[in-house]
Design an enzyme around this catalytic site. Structure first.
Site, PDB file in Angstrom:
ATOM      1  N   GLY A 170       0.817  -1.210   0.000  1.00 24.52           N
ATOM      2  CA  GLY A 170       0.000   0.000   0.000  1.00 24.52           C
ATOM      3  C   GLY A 170       0.844   1.250   0.000  1.00 24.52           C
ATOM      4  O   GLY A 170       2.016   1.239  -0.385  1.00 24.52           O
ATOM      5  N   CYS A 171       0.261   2.353   0.444  1.00 21.14           N
ATOM      6  CA  CYS A 171       0.952   3.643   0.448  1.00 21.14           C
ATOM      7  C   CYS A 171       2.281   3.549   1.185  1.00 21.14           C
ATOM      8  O   CYS A 171       2.331   3.112   2.337  1.00 21.14           O
ATOM      9  CB  CYS A 171       0.065   4.702   1.098  1.00 21.14           C
ATOM     10  SG  CYS A 171       0.847   6.326   1.236  1.00 21.14           S
TER      11      CYS A 171
END
EC number: 1.8.4.11
Length: 219
Positions: free
Chosen positions: A53-54
């Site tokens: 993810g981020c």
């Protein structure tokens, strides 16, 4: 983090974003066992590359792990020529937002890093998505830096799958590919931008959950 989300946060503020996207996802550690087979505590600094993810969130968690000497945000799995935020955000470059972790295996093992990764750093059951961010650049992927790391990671995924600790199957893949550092403004983003809406809404709860679940290895 996708640019449309930045626009949403700016337009409606944190409170409005909570109502539109839900509460911070993954701000609770999943109780999972330690790895059965780990790498030895050899002298010298080792490297791990993880995607989940981020990269702001991944960096925020792992920079608070004892024994981690440095965390670099970047892009893994694609080519050097397209390893820029603007190009990766289009979701056609095959990169994953990732972090490179420099760690001392005499203080924290590779297996322990994987335990943090699966338990709280991200959700290994969501395909191409983490929290408010979606697309293949947000996939769950491990980029082993040696055959030994690959063996430990593969065995741990099998071990966790057998425990049924998660609500769904683990979608994490082992991948190959070089790591390219992200732009300077992405580095140490959590520490340099403590009031940023994304940090407040998603990353601070995640770091708090990590500290609560792993008090002996958090700093």
């Amino acid at each position: 983090m996708k640019k449309p989300l930045l626009a949403t946060l700016a337009a409606v503020g944190i409170a409005g974003a909570f109502m539109s996207t839900g509460t911070a996802q993954g701000a609770r550690a999943v109780v999972i066992p330690a790895v059965k087979t780990d790498l030895p505590a050899t002298p010298g600094i080792q490297t791990a590359v993880l995607a989940g993810g981020c990269f702001w969130t991944m960096e925020a968690v792992f920079e608070h792990v004892k024994g981690v000497k440095a965390v670099t945000t970047g892009y893994a799995g694609g080519t050097k020529t397209t390893a820029t935020y603007d190009q990766v955000s289009v979701e056609t470059t095959r990169h994953a937002e990732a972090i490179k972790i420099a760690y001392d295996p005499r203080i924290v093992s590779y297996g322990t890093l994987l335990r943090v990764y699966f338990s709280i750093a991200h959700d290994p059951t969501t395909l191409n998505r983490q929290g408010p961010d979606s697309g293949p650049s947000y996939r769950s992927a491990i980029f082993p830096q040696s055959p030994a790391q690959a063996q430990v990671a593969r065995a741990y995924i099998a071990q966790l799958s057998a425990t049924h600790a998660f609500s769904g199957p683990i979608v994490t893949k082992l991948e190959t590919g070089a790591f390219y550092p992200a732009e300077a403004y992405h580095q140490n983003f959590y520490d340099r931008n403590p009031t940023h809406p994304y940090i407040v809404m998603w990353d601070k709860p995640k770091v708090a959950a990590f500290r609560a679940a792993f008090p002996t290895i958090s700093n």
